[in-house]
Design a protein around this motif. Structure first.
Motif, mmCIF file in Angstrom:
data_model
loop_
_atom_site.group_PDB
_atom_site.id
_atom_site.type_symbol
_atom_site.label_atom_id
_atom_site.label_comp_id
_atom_site.label_asym_id
_atom_site.label_seq_id
_atom_site.Cartn_x
_atom_site.Cartn_y
_atom_site.Cartn_z
ATOM 1 N N SER A 1 8.081 -6.852 -6.066
ATOM 2 C CA SER A 1 7.940 -6.793 -4.609
ATOM 3 C C SER A 1 7.698 -8.184 -4.039
ATOM 4 N N ASP A 2 8.223 -8.419 -2.852
ATOM 5 C CA ASP A 2 8.175 -9.765 -2.283
ATOM 6 C C ASP A 2 6.833 -10.119 -1.652
ATOM 7 N N MET A 3 6.232 -9.163 -0.920
ATOM 8 C CA MET A 3 5.069 -9.526 -0.103
ATOM 9 C C MET A 3 3.833 -9.949 -0.915
ATOM 10 N N ARG B 1 11.726 2.244 7.100
ATOM 11 C CA ARG B 1 10.828 3.284 6.568
ATOM 12 C C ARG B 1 9.657 2.686 5.777
ATOM 13 N N GLY B 2 9.916 1.647 4.977
ATOM 14 C CA GLY B 2 8.889 1.098 4.082
ATOM 15 C C GLY B 2 7.802 0.386 4.864
ATOM 16 N N THR B 3 6.567 0.449 4.338
ATOM 17 C CA THR B 3 5.423 -0.158 5.016
ATOM 18 C C THR B 3 4.870 -1.312 4.177
ATOM 19 N N LEU C 1 13.573 -9.985 4.468
ATOM 20 C CA LEU C 1 14.383 -10.091 3.247
ATOM 21 C C LEU C 1 14.258 -8.862 2.348
ATOM 22 N N ILE C 2 13.408 -7.906 2.740
ATOM 23 C CA ILE C 2 13.164 -6.730 1.884
ATOM 24 C C ILE C 2 14.295 -5.711 2.039
ATOM 25 N N GLY C 3 14.916 -5.377 0.911
ATOM 26 C CA GLY C 3 15.902 -4.290 0.877
ATOM 27 C C GLY C 3 16.983 -4.412 1.934
ATOM 28 N N GLN D 1 -9.160 7.465 -4.502
ATOM 29 C CA GLN D 1 -9.384 7.966 -3.133
ATOM 30 C C GLN D 1 -9.329 6.834 -2.102
ATOM 31 N N ASP D 2 -8.810 5.656 -2.502
ATOM 32 C CA ASP D 2 -8.801 4.505 -1.590
ATOM 33 C C ASP D 2 -7.544 4.471 -0.723
ATOM 34 N N VAL D 3 -7.732 4.015 0.514
ATOM 35 C CA VAL D 3 -6.611 3.778 1.428
ATOM 36 C C VAL D 3 -6.648 2.304 1.814
ATOM 37 N N LEU D 4 -5.561 1.601 1.557
ATOM 38 C CA LEU D 4 -5.438 0.226 2.044
ATOM 39 C C LEU D 4 -5.201 0.319 3.543
ATOM 40 N N ARG E 1 5.625 -1.124 9.522
ATOM 41 C CA ARG E 1 6.870 -1.100 8.749
ATOM 42 C C ARG E 1 7.460 -2.510 8.652
ATOM 43 N N HIS E 2 8.236 -2.732 7.579
ATOM 44 C CA HIS E 2 8.813 -4.070 7.341
ATOM 45 C C HIS E 2 9.617 -4.538 8.562
ATOM 46 N N HIS E 3 10.368 -3.624 9.174
ATOM 47 C CA HIS E 3 11.195 -3.994 10.341
ATOM 48 C C HIS E 3 10.312 -4.516 11.480
ATOM 49 N N GLY F 1 -1.947 -4.005 10.340
ATOM 50 C CA GLY F 1 -2.211 -2.634 9.893
ATOM 51 C C GLY F 1 -1.326 -2.287 8.702
ATOM 52 N N ALA F 2 -1.912 -1.566 7.730
ATOM 53 C CA ALA F 2 -1.204 -1.327 6.467
ATOM 54 C C ALA F 2 0.030 -0.460 6.636
ATOM 55 N N LEU F 3 0.094 0.327 7.737
ATOM 56 C CA LEU F 3 1.265 1.201 7.901
ATOM 57 C C LEU F 3 2.342 0.575 8.785
ATOM 58 N N GLY G 1 1.741 -1.902 3.615
ATOM 59 C CA GLY G 1 0.677 -1.405 2.746
ATOM 60 C C GLY G 1 1.242 -0.754 1.490
ATOM 61 N N GLY G 2 2.334 0.004 1.650
ATOM 62 C CA GLY G 2 2.972 0.632 0.496
ATOM 63 C C GLY G 2 3.481 -0.398 -0.491
ATOM 64 N N SER G 3 4.062 -1.476 0.039
ATOM 65 C CA SER G 3 4.568 -2.568 -0.807
ATOM 66 C C SER G 3 3.463 -3.168 -1.665
ATOM 67 N N ILE G 4 2.279 -3.285 -1.076
ATOM 68 C CA ILE G 4 1.160 -3.942 -1.772
ATOM 69 C C ILE G 4 0.499 -2.949 -2.727
ATOM 70 N N GLN H 1 17.628 0.308 6.242
ATOM 71 C CA GLN H 1 16.970 1.616 6.065
ATOM 72 C C GLN H 1 15.612 1.453 5.386
ATOM 73 N N VAL H 2 15.578 0.620 4.347
ATOM 74 C CA VAL H 2 14.307 0.374 3.632
ATOM 75 C C VAL H 2 13.303 -0.262 4.582
ATOM 76 N N ARG H 3 13.755 -1.218 5.383
ATOM 77 C CA ARG H 3 12.823 -1.925 6.279
ATOM 78 C C ARG H 3 12.322 -1.029 7.415
ATOM 79 N N HIS I 1 9.472 4.993 0.129
ATOM 80 C CA HIS I 1 10.611 4.299 -0.456
ATOM 81 C C HIS I 1 10.352 3.734 -1.844
ATOM 82 N N SER I 2 9.141 3.826 -2.343
ATOM 83 C CA SER I 2 8.881 3.529 -3.754
ATOM 84 C C SER I 2 8.439 4.793 -4.478
ATOM 85 N N LEU I 3 7.603 5.599 -3.822
ATOM 86 C CA LEU I 3 7.054 6.781 -4.497
ATOM 87 C C LEU I 3 8.116 7.861 -4.723
HETATM 88 P P1 FAD Z 1 5.404 4.680 -0.587
HETATM 89 O O1 FAD Z 1 6.642 4.780 -1.396
HETATM 90 O O2 FAD Z 1 5.090 5.762 0.354
HETATM 91 O O3 FAD Z 1 4.140 4.493 -1.561
HETATM 92 C C1 FAD Z 1 4.192 3.585 -2.652
HETATM 93 C C2 FAD Z 1 2.861 3.666 -3.416
HETATM 94 O O4 FAD Z 1 1.813 3.085 -2.659
HETATM 95 C C3 FAD Z 1 2.407 5.104 -3.720
HETATM 96 O O5 FAD Z 1 1.721 5.105 -4.948
HETATM 97 C C4 FAD Z 1 1.439 5.404 -2.585
HETATM 98 O O6 FAD Z 1 0.496 6.394 -2.953
HETATM 99 C C5 FAD Z 1 0.789 4.054 -2.362
HETATM 100 N N1 FAD Z 1 0.410 3.777 -0.971
HETATM 101 C C6 FAD Z 1 1.238 3.682 0.094
HETATM 102 N N2 FAD Z 1 0.547 3.305 1.183
HETATM 103 C C7 FAD Z 1 -0.749 3.170 0.794
HETATM 104 C C8 FAD Z 1 -1.939 2.778 1.478
HETATM 105 N N3 FAD Z 1 -1.939 2.452 2.784
HETATM 106 N N4 FAD Z 1 -3.101 2.745 0.776
HETATM 107 C C9 FAD Z 1 -3.116 3.077 -0.544
HETATM 108 N N5 FAD Z 1 -2.011 3.425 -1.240
HETATM 109 C C10 FAD Z 1 -0.837 3.469 -0.578
HETATM 110 N N6 FAD Z 1 10.598 -4.055 -1.859
HETATM 111 C C11 FAD Z 1 10.564 -5.401 -1.887
HETATM 112 O O7 FAD Z 1 9.482 -5.990 -1.867
HETATM 113 N N7 FAD Z 1 11.723 -6.131 -1.915
HETATM 114 C C12 FAD Z 1 12.950 -5.555 -1.935
HETATM 115 O O8 FAD Z 1 13.964 -6.261 -1.953
HETATM 116 C C13 FAD Z 1 13.008 -4.132 -1.955
HETATM 117 N N8 FAD Z 1 14.182 -3.502 -1.998
HETATM 118 C C14 FAD Z 1 14.212 -2.136 -1.998
HETATM 119 C C15 FAD Z 1 15.453 -1.483 -2.074
HETATM 120 C C16 FAD Z 1 15.497 -0.103 -2.100
HETATM 121 C C17 FAD Z 1 16.859 0.562 -2.189
HETATM 122 C C18 FAD Z 1 14.300 0.667 -2.045
HETATM 123 C C19 FAD Z 1 14.329 2.159 -2.054
HETATM 124 C C20 FAD Z 1 13.072 0.026 -1.955
HETATM 125 C C21 FAD Z 1 13.017 -1.369 -1.940
HETATM 126 N N9 FAD Z 1 11.804 -2.036 -1.862
HETATM 127 C C22 FAD Z 1 11.771 -3.409 -1.885
HETATM 128 C C23 FAD Z 1 10.521 -1.291 -1.789
HETATM 129 C C24 FAD Z 1 10.120 -1.068 -0.317
HETATM 130 O O9 FAD Z 1 9.620 -2.280 0.211
HETATM 131 C C25 FAD Z 1 9.026 -0.015 -0.196
HETATM 132 O O10 FAD Z 1 8.982 0.304 1.153
HETATM 133 C C26 FAD Z 1 7.639 -0.404 -0.606
HETATM 134 O O11 FAD Z 1 7.608 -0.923 -1.888
HETATM 135 C C27 FAD Z 1 6.707 0.798 -0.603
HETATM 136 O O12 FAD Z 1 6.348 1.098 0.699
HETATM 137 P P2 FAD Z 1 6.335 2.584 1.211
HETATM 138 O O13 FAD Z 1 5.665 2.556 2.534
HETATM 139 O O14 FAD Z 1 7.691 3.130 1.132
HETATM 140 O O15 FAD Z 1 5.341 3.264 0.140
#
Ligand code: FAD
Length: 272
Positions: free
Chosen positions: A122-124, A108-110, A99-101, A163-166, A76-78, A72-74, A112-115, A104-106, A34-36
């Protein structure tokens, strides 16, 4: 727009993900996407290979770990928002996830991805700074722990190597009050400004979202409180050391004003 061409692999384990990340230049992890994926559609990001870790359910959990909680880093926000252990022992993380998104965002989004994404809006990340959280990173040389305050280096820049994984986030169990407040123009928007406050070890810790290129500790506010200032007086220091952006959501001056207002309200909630 349509993303550039890329290869796609599903990782069956963290070790395999680390190996795949090292298999060529321009590889990227995919978690919730949801960010990438939005960046790829804009062609701001053009990875040659996506390594999908989104199905590694072994990295989706909230557990007690002594006087801390391990997340765990994976996860999901929900799932964070609805986790009963987290709500009871470190409610600020569950509340902030809620409060994130939008739903649907909550879903799917994780966390770890947020950080890992390193987005200053980003909020977290600010919550983790206020909690003095620890981040566990696994890479080709093994596992290391990074303090949240050392993790965020700039806009989309973190302590993670290619090559790092959070893998895990460790937060303290809270016994004192807490607050996370975000100002946004519409209910599902990113924070124009956000403020995290927690009471721990007899002192208040405050951190700010979107007041600079990284999340920031509001050290001037904390020092004023330690010197005996009340919440309103301490909040006047919220803008010190910040470099807020000017964009379509608001000017830097507006953000400084919001910072003062939200810090005072967050401190009132935390002390109540
Ligand atoms: P991805 O998009 O899959 O990855 C993001 C980045 O992190 C990529 O570079 C990826 O390689 C890297 N990455 C992912 N996981 C790891 C890991 N475990 N270790 C190392 N690298 C990793 N966020 C907020 O904080 N507040 C909001 O209000 C908000 N609103 C949103 C609204 C919309 C419409 C959308 C689309 C997104 C919003 N987001 C918001 C962002 C959302 O929280 C994302 O889910 C989050 O920022 C990224 O998580 P992801 O799992 O989707 O990561």
């Amino acid at each position: 727009m349509i993303p550039d061409r890329f290869e796609y692999e599903v990782a069956e384990s963290v070790e395999q993900a680390i190996d795949l990340l090292g298999s060529s230049d321009g590889t990227k992890l995919l978690a919730g996407g949801h960010s990438l994926l939005p960046l790829m559609r804009l062609r701001v990001a053009r990875p040659s290979l996506l390594v999908d870790v989104g199905r590694l359910r072994e990295l989706s959990y909230v557990r007690e770990d002594g006087d801390r909680l391990a997340i765990g880093a994976l996860t999901r926000h929900h799932d964070l928002a609805n986790d009963s252990l987290l709500r009871e022992r470190c409610g600020i993380v569950a509340h902030t996830a809620s409060l994130i998104g939008d739903p649907q965002v909550r879903h799917r989004g994780t966390v770890g991805g947020s950080i890992a994404h390193g987005d200053p809006a980003s909020d977290m990340p600010a919550v983790l700074l206020a909690l003095e959280a620890e981040l566990v990173v696994r890479g080709p040389d093994g596992e290391r722990t990074v303090a949240a305050e050392d993790f965020f280096h700039g806009v989309f820049e973190t302590a993670l190597g290619p090559q790092d994984v959070l893998s895990e986030i460790r937060v303290p169990a809270l016994t004192g009050g807490w607050s996370y407040l975000k100002f946004r123009r519409r209910s599902q928007d990113w924070a124009t400004v956000g403020v995290a406050a927690v009471r721990a070890d007899g002192a208040a810790r405050v951190a700010l979202t979107n007041m600079g290129p990284t999340p920031l500790r509001a050290t001037a506010v904390e020092q004023a409180l330690a010197g005996g200032a009340d919440a309103a007086a301490a909040a006047e220091h919220a803008g010190e050391g910040t470099t807020p952006p000017t964009d379509t959501q608001g000017s830097a001056d507006f953000r400084r004003h919001l910072g003062t207002v939200l810090v005072r309200r967050a401190l009132d909630e935390t002390m109540a």
